[in-house]
Write a protein that holds these residues in place. Structure first.
Motif, PDB file in Angstrom:
ATOM      1  N   MET A 249      11.743 -18.950  83.567  1.00  0.00           N
ATOM      2  CA  MET A 249      10.279 -18.852  83.526  1.00  0.00           C
ATOM      3  C   MET A 249       9.831 -17.673  84.372  1.00  0.00           C
ATOM      4  O   MET A 249      10.311 -17.482  85.480  1.00  0.00           O
ATOM      5  N   ASN A 250       8.896 -16.887  83.872  1.00  0.00           N
ATOM      6  CA  ASN A 250       8.349 -15.757  84.614  1.00  0.00           C
ATOM      7  C   ASN A 250       7.462 -16.260  85.733  1.00  0.00           C
ATOM      8  O   ASN A 250       6.531 -17.047  85.501  1.00  0.00           O
ATOM      9  N   ALA A 251       7.733 -15.810  86.982  1.00  0.00           N
ATOM     10  CA  ALA A 251       6.997 -16.322  88.133  1.00  0.00           C
ATOM     11  C   ALA A 251       5.536 -15.993  88.044  1.00  0.00           C
ATOM     12  O   ALA A 251       4.672 -16.820  88.342  1.00  0.00           O
ATOM     13  N   ASP A 252       5.192 -14.767  87.614  1.00  0.00           N
ATOM     14  CA  ASP A 252       3.792 -14.389  87.543  1.00  0.00           C
ATOM     15  C   ASP A 252       3.048 -15.226  86.499  1.00  0.00           C
ATOM     16  O   ASP A 252       1.898 -15.599  86.675  1.00  0.00           O
ATOM     17  N   ALA A 253       3.734 -15.512  85.362  1.00  0.00           N
ATOM     18  CA  ALA A 253       3.090 -16.292  84.314  1.00  0.00           C
ATOM     19  C   ALA A 253       2.823 -17.716  84.753  1.00  0.00           C
ATOM     20  O   ALA A 253       1.973 -18.400  84.194  1.00  0.00           O
ATOM     21  N   ALA A 254       3.561 -18.195  85.729  1.00  0.00           N
ATOM     22  CA  ALA A 254       3.383 -19.563  86.209  1.00  0.00           C
ATOM     23  C   ALA A 254       2.092 -19.748  86.979  1.00  0.00           C
ATOM     24  O   ALA A 254       1.699 -20.865  87.270  1.00  0.00           O
ATOM     25  N   GLY A 255       1.414 -18.649  87.307  1.00  0.00           N
ATOM     26  CA  GLY A 255       0.143 -18.751  88.001  1.00  0.00           C
ATOM     27  C   GLY A 255       0.305 -18.712  89.503  1.00  0.00           C
ATOM     28  O   GLY A 255       1.418 -18.705  90.039  1.00  0.00           O
ATOM     29  N   PRO A 256      -0.838 -18.671  90.202  1.00  0.00           N
ATOM     30  CA  PRO A 256      -0.813 -18.546  91.667  1.00  0.00           C
ATOM     31  C   PRO A 256      -0.457 -19.866  92.342  1.00  0.00           C
ATOM     32  O   PRO A 256      -1.325 -20.650  92.716  1.00  0.00           O
ATOM     33  N   SER A 257       0.811 -20.112  92.474  1.00  0.00           N
ATOM     34  CA  SER A 257       1.265 -21.355  93.095  1.00  0.00           C
ATOM     35  C   SER A 257       2.423 -21.058  94.028  1.00  0.00           C
ATOM     36  O   SER A 257       3.109 -20.035  93.904  1.00  0.00           O
TER      37      SER A 257
ATOM     38  N   VAL B 183       5.173 -22.617  94.032  1.00  0.00           N
ATOM     39  CA  VAL B 183       6.384 -22.668  93.209  1.00  0.00           C
ATOM     40  C   VAL B 183       6.645 -21.310  92.570  1.00  0.00           C
ATOM     41  O   VAL B 183       7.797 -20.847  92.507  1.00  0.00           O
ATOM     42  N   ALA B 184       5.597 -20.638  92.112  1.00  0.00           N
ATOM     43  CA  ALA B 184       5.764 -19.324  91.494  1.00  0.00           C
ATOM     44  C   ALA B 184       6.302 -18.317  92.502  1.00  0.00           C
ATOM     45  O   ALA B 184       7.163 -17.485  92.174  1.00  0.00           O
ATOM     46  N   VAL B 185       5.809 -18.368  93.726  1.00  0.00           N
ATOM     47  CA  VAL B 185       6.313 -17.477  94.769  1.00  0.00           C
ATOM     48  C   VAL B 185       7.779 -17.776  95.032  1.00  0.00           C
ATOM     49  O   VAL B 185       8.616 -16.858  95.136  1.00  0.00           O
ATOM     50  N   GLN B 186       8.116 -19.032  95.130  1.00  0.00           N
ATOM     51  CA  GLN B 186       9.499 -19.416  95.393  1.00  0.00           C
ATOM     52  C   GLN B 186      10.429 -18.975  94.266  1.00  0.00           C
ATOM     53  O   GLN B 186      11.540 -18.494  94.515  1.00  0.00           O
ATOM     54  N   GLU B 187       9.985 -19.096  93.046  1.00  0.00           N
ATOM     55  CA  GLU B 187      10.810 -18.652  91.922  1.00  0.00           C
ATOM     56  C   GLU B 187      11.022 -17.137  91.973  1.00  0.00           C
ATOM     57  O   GLU B 187      12.127 -16.645  91.692  1.00  0.00           O
ATOM     58  N   ALA B 188       9.981 -16.401  92.337  1.00  0.00           N
ATOM     59  CA  ALA B 188      10.090 -14.945  92.426  1.00  0.00           C
ATOM     60  C   ALA B 188      11.067 -14.538  93.528  1.00  0.00           C
ATOM     61  O   ALA B 188      11.849 -13.589  93.364  1.00  0.00           O
ATOM     62  N   LEU B 189      11.043 -15.252  94.635  1.00  0.00           N
ATOM     63  CA  LEU B 189      11.974 -14.953  95.726  1.00  0.00           C
ATOM     64  C   LEU B 189      13.406 -15.288  95.334  1.00  0.00           C
ATOM     65  O   LEU B 189      14.340 -14.515  95.615  1.00  0.00           O
TER      66      LEU B 189
ATOM     67  N   ILE C 297      -0.538 -21.602  99.946  1.00  0.00           N
ATOM     68  CA  ILE C 297       0.055 -20.913 101.098  1.00  0.00           C
ATOM     69  C   ILE C 297       0.593 -21.938 102.084  1.00  0.00           C
ATOM     70  O   ILE C 297       1.700 -21.785 102.624  1.00  0.00           O
ATOM     71  N   ASP C 298      -0.172 -22.980 102.306  1.00  0.00           N
ATOM     72  CA  ASP C 298       0.257 -24.028 103.232  1.00  0.00           C
ATOM     73  C   ASP C 298       1.543 -24.685 102.753  1.00  0.00           C
ATOM     74  O   ASP C 298       2.416 -25.034 103.560  1.00  0.00           O
ATOM     75  N   ARG C 299       1.689 -24.841 101.450  1.00  0.00           N
ATOM     76  CA  ARG C 299       2.929 -25.404 100.914  1.00  0.00           C
ATOM     77  C   ARG C 299       4.107 -24.474 101.200  1.00  0.00           C
ATOM     78  O   ARG C 299       5.213 -24.940 101.515  1.00  0.00           O
ATOM     79  N   LEU C 300       3.883 -23.164 101.085  1.00  0.00           N
ATOM     80  CA  LEU C 300       4.944 -22.223 101.436  1.00  0.00           C
ATOM     81  C   LEU C 300       5.329 -22.354 102.902  1.00  0.00           C
ATOM     82  O   LEU C 300       6.507 -22.303 103.262  1.00  0.00           O
ATOM     83  N   LEU C 301       4.333 -22.515 103.761  1.00  0.00           N
ATOM     84  CA  LEU C 301       4.606 -22.609 105.192  1.00  0.00           C
ATOM     85  C   LEU C 301       5.352 -23.891 105.542  1.00  0.00           C
ATOM     86  O   LEU C 301       5.999 -23.957 106.591  1.00  0.00           O
ATOM     87  N   ASP C 302       5.294 -24.875 104.688  1.00  0.00           N
ATOM     88  CA  ASP C 302       6.032 -26.112 104.923  1.00  0.00           C
ATOM     89  C   ASP C 302       7.424 -26.098 104.291  1.00  0.00           C
ATOM     90  O   ASP C 302       8.166 -27.077 104.407  1.00  0.00           O
ATOM     91  N   SER C 303       7.781 -25.006 103.643  1.00  0.00           N
ATOM     92  CA  SER C 303       9.103 -24.918 103.013  1.00  0.00           C
ATOM     93  C   SER C 303      10.199 -24.885 104.071  1.00  0.00           C
ATOM     94  O   SER C 303      10.031 -24.348 105.162  1.00  0.00           O
ATOM     95  N   THR C 304      11.350 -25.425 103.716  1.00  0.00           N
ATOM     96  CA  THR C 304      12.508 -25.345 104.606  1.00  0.00           C
ATOM     97  C   THR C 304      13.176 -23.969 104.539  1.00  0.00           C
ATOM     98  O   THR C 304      14.032 -23.665 105.372  1.00  0.00           O
TER      99      THR C 304
END
Length: 248
Positions: A1-9, A11-17, A69-76
């Protein structure tokens, strides 16, 4: 799945990384950031994305909602948190510009950041250093700064480093008063990453504002400063002057 197409989430940032992660780099980063048992980054997880690439992903997701963003900050995962902080920096900067200034929005960003700090999510030196001077520092430029002295007394080394690094924004604005007071209060802090930050901020006072402020602090405190802090603080002084302070 394309991270950008997934929308501003998040999960999309995590997939791109993860799409650009390098397992070999992950091993190197785990060692570099001291993630072994008992080390300062104990238990942190890296997937192997270097800082320029992480910043590139963060730039693509500048419109990420604050709750994501807060969800990203809570990532392990360390790179997720770094990307979240870079996006948060940009968000704070965007609502701090003269034409788009929104103090309520700035306060919301600050509150989100401080909550992440206090729940232990800004928990390595690079995470502190990329964010504190860009969020807390500018927020407090024209406000009372008691917050930093509370952070400087916290049990968490990372909160204490946030206090010191936040004051970098004041140094860049020509004000050394808070930095000098924080440094004086943290001279006895035995943690290496606090000693390094303390010496670094003192060095910047001397470089960016007035060398006399640095040497005045050293005249008063050099005899009781730790070797690491003193080494950093005196790094740009003339060899003879540096040797004199380090001999105390």
């Amino acid at each position: 799945m394309n991270a950008d197409a997934a929308g501003p989430s998040a999960v999309a940032v995590q997939e791109a990384l993860r799409a650009i992660a390098d397992p070999a780099d992950a091993i190197h980063l785990q060692r570099f950031f001291k993630t072994g048992p008992g080390e300062y980054g104990d238990g942190d997880v890296f997937i192997g994305v270097r800082v320029p690439a992480t910043r590139g992903v963060a730039k693509r997701f500048a419109a990420l909602p604050l709750d994501e963003i807060d969800r990203l900050l809570d990532s392990t995962v360390h790179e997720d948190r770094f990307a979240g902080l870079v996006i948060l920096n940009a968000r704070f900067a965007a609502v701090s510009k003269p034409r788009t200034f929104d103090d309520a929005a700035r306060a919301t960003v600050v509150d989100l950041y401080l909550a992440a700090v206090r729940r232990g999510r800004v928990n390595n030196w690079d995470l502190v250093d990329v964010s504190a001077e860009n969020i807390i520092g500018p927020w407090l430029l024209d406000r009372p700064r008691e917050l930093l002295f509370h952070l400087a007394q916290a049990d968490s080394m990372w909160e204490r480093r946030v206090a010191l690094l936040s004051s970098f924004a004041f140094i860049k604005a020509g004000d050394a008063s808070t930095t000098l007071a924080l440094c004086a209060g943290l001279l006895d802090d035995g943690r290496d990453l606090i000693q390094k930050a303390l010496g670094w901020m003192l060095r910047e006072v001397g470089k960016r504002i007035d060398r006399a402020l640095l040497t005045g602090f050293l005249d008063q405190h050099a005899a009781v400063m730790g070797r690491t802090a003193l080494s950093y603080a005196t790094e740009h002084l003339e060899p003879a002057v540096r040797a004199c302070y380090r001999a105390r």
